[in-house]
Scaffold this motif. Structure first.
Motif, short mmCIF file in Angstrom:
data_model
loop_
_atom_site.label_atom_id
_atom_site.label_comp_id
_atom_site.label_asym_id
_atom_site.label_seq_id
_atom_site.Cartn_x
_atom_site.Cartn_y
_atom_site.Cartn_z
N ARG A 1 0.82 -1.21 0.00
CA ARG A 1 0.00 0.00 0.00
C ARG A 1 0.85 1.26 0.00
N THR A 2 1.89 1.29 0.83
CA THR A 2 2.70 2.49 0.88
C THR A 2 3.46 2.70 -0.43
N SER B 1 7.25 8.93 12.48
CA SER B 1 5.84 9.32 12.58
C SER B 1 5.64 10.75 12.10
N CYS C 1 -7.17 12.60 -1.80
CA CYS C 1 -7.52 11.82 -0.61
C CYS C 1 -6.67 10.56 -0.47
N ILE D 1 -4.14 9.54 2.53
CA ILE D 1 -4.64 9.10 3.83
C ILE D 1 -4.33 7.63 4.06
N VAL D 2 -4.30 6.85 2.97
CA VAL D 2 -3.97 5.43 3.09
C VAL D 2 -2.59 5.24 3.71
N LEU E 1 -1.22 7.14 6.01
CA LEU E 1 -1.38 7.29 7.46
C LEU E 1 -1.92 6.01 8.08
N ILE E 2 -2.94 5.43 7.45
CA ILE E 2 -3.54 4.20 7.96
C ILE E 2 -2.51 3.08 7.98
N SER E 3 -1.75 2.97 6.90
CA SER E 3 -0.75 1.90 6.81
C SER E 3 0.30 2.03 7.91
N PHE F 1 0.34 3.94 10.83
CA PHE F 1 -0.07 4.02 12.23
C PHE F 1 -0.96 2.87 12.67
N LEU F 2 -1.64 2.19 11.74
CA LEU F 2 -2.57 1.13 12.12
C LEU F 2 -2.14 -0.26 11.66
N ILE F 3 -1.46 -0.36 10.51
CA ILE F 3 -1.10 -1.68 9.97
C ILE F 3 0.33 -2.05 10.29
#
Length: 419
Positions: free
Chosen positions: A13-14, A67, A167, A170-171, A173-175, A177-179
């Motif tokens: 994803r990144t 981060s 937009c 944003i993926v 950030l999700i990758s 911080f969350l994945i």
């Protein structure tokens, strides 16, 4: 699900999101600057800031936590795409300049993001690099494909399509911080929380300089987060320069060569690889170039996803083969000896395979051969080669395409004037 799955998902994803805006911007080049401005302007605005970021950032970016970097990259990308999308359609030099300012912001984010995420590769297992390469390869297919579908088949305006693409970061950030599994980075930070005494640090640095070594004497220090945190900044900079010099011949040069060759083909030669319409599958001459680009991106995607199954250790061989592709296609553009467009399709696909192979295997070789404590810096520093190659190719192509087209017109082939 296993941790390897999450690691691979993160890299995929990144890698895709970090590169997809670059592809979308190039796909929208005509819509951004209009028919009377060379499209190479968009290419150079999209790659020169990235090049200078990759050239300079590895020597100081370690001072910024990962981060914080990710948040900065996302903001730069989003603001850049909003600036491009919300600026009125090209009417004068001022609006084009504003759009190019947005392209520059997105390029800065892409360049810094690539060296950051490649620097993280060695923390997250053997699948990390393969997934990153697959994602960057997929960015070409998805970026070009989505833009074409949105602005043609789906009937969306250029402005709406570019606003929607703002937009996508944003993926990232999700990758992150969350994945992204936080354990490796957390353990990495703890290892370097306690600094050695300043006297011992300086003594080790002096010993390293006397010996001319590229790595710390005790082999226990990360290149990006050194335990010698209190060491003089100039000394650290000099040490990193020595590391960078050691990377040039085995890794940077073949990557630079392959990018100069393939982007000179894509931007300077491919627009002149035209055949009479009755002898081709197309109804319009404009269809040749996007088809070549799609075929090229397919080859890149396949080869960038290949490291789990195929490894290339001799990086110069595919680089020289890519130069041979450039010479062959340029000679055809001049002398018109290839019998049909399908042969060109095959060569363009081969071009994409070679380019992707050199890219992903360069970083795989660094991961395998460079000492662990130097690997993070080495992966980041080597990214300058691809952007440097694209910059060189961009300048070459702006003149080479015009020369080839004029040559063809003088010899009775005026297809390039019908685009």
């Amino acid at each position: 699900m296993s941790s390897e799955f999450f690691q691979q998902l993160l890299r995929d994803r990144t890698g895709l999101i970090n590169n997809v805006l670059y592809v979308i911007i190039l796909s929208a080049a005509l819509d951004l600057v209009g028919p009377n401005v060379p499209k190479g302007v968009v290419l150079l605005a999209d790659v020169i800031p990235s090049f200078f970021t990759k050239l300079c950032a590895p020597y100081f970016i370690q001072a910024i936590p990962y981060s914080v970097r990710i948040i900065i990259f996302v903001l730069l990308s989003a603001v850049g795409m909003l600036l491009i999308a919300l600026t009125p359609a090209y009417t004068d030099g001022g609006t084009i300049a504003t759009k190019m300012a947005g392209v520059v912001l997105a390029s800065l984010s892409s360049g810094a993001g690539e060296l950051t995420f490649l620097g993280l590769v060695h923390y997250y297992g053997p699948f990390s690099l393969a997934a990153w390469g697959s994602g960057t390869g997929g960015a070409g297919l998805i970026g070009a494909g989505l833009y074409a579908l949105a602005t043609t088949s789906w009937g969306l305006s250029v402005r709406t399509t570019l606003l929607a693409s703002a937009c996508l970061p944003i993926v990232m950030l999700i990758s992150f911080f969350l994945i992204l599994p936080p354990g490796p980075l957390r353990r990495h930070g703890k290892r370097h929380a306690a600094d050695e005494p300043v006297g011992q640090q300086n003594e080790e640095i002096e010993q390293e300089q006397r010996q001319g070594l590229l790595s710390p004497p005790d082999g226990s220090t990360s290149a990006m987060f050194p335990r010698r945190a209190k060491a003089p900044g100039w000394t650290t900079f000099q040490r990193n320069l020595r590391r960078a010099r050691s990377l040039f011949l085995p890794y940077m040069l073949p990557l630079l060569l392959v990018y100069v060759a393939e982007y000179t083909i894509n931007q300077g030669v491919a627009p002149t690889l035209l055949f009479p319409l009755p002898e081709s599958p197309f109804k319009h001459y404009r269809a040749f170039y996007p088809t070549y680009n799609a075929i090229y991106q397919a080859g890149v995607f396949i080869s960038r996803s290949s490291t789990p199954f195929l490894r290339i250790h001799n990086l110069y061989l595919p680089s020289f083969l890519q130069v041979a592709n450039l010479v062959f296609l340029a000679l055809h553009a001049i002398f018109n000896f290839v019998p049909n467009v399908y042969v060109v399709f095959a060569i363009i696909f081969w071009e994409g395979l070679l380019g992707g192979l050199v890219y992903v295997n360069t970083f795989a070789e660094i991961s395998d051969n460079v000492p662990k404590e130097e690997r993070e810096f080495s992966l980041s520093a080597t990214t300058v080669s691809d952007s440097g190659g694209i910059c060189i190719a961009g300048f070459i192509s702006m003149g080479f395409e015009v020369w080839l087209c004029n040559w063809q017109v003088r010899h009775g082939r005026d297809y390039c004037k019908k685009l």
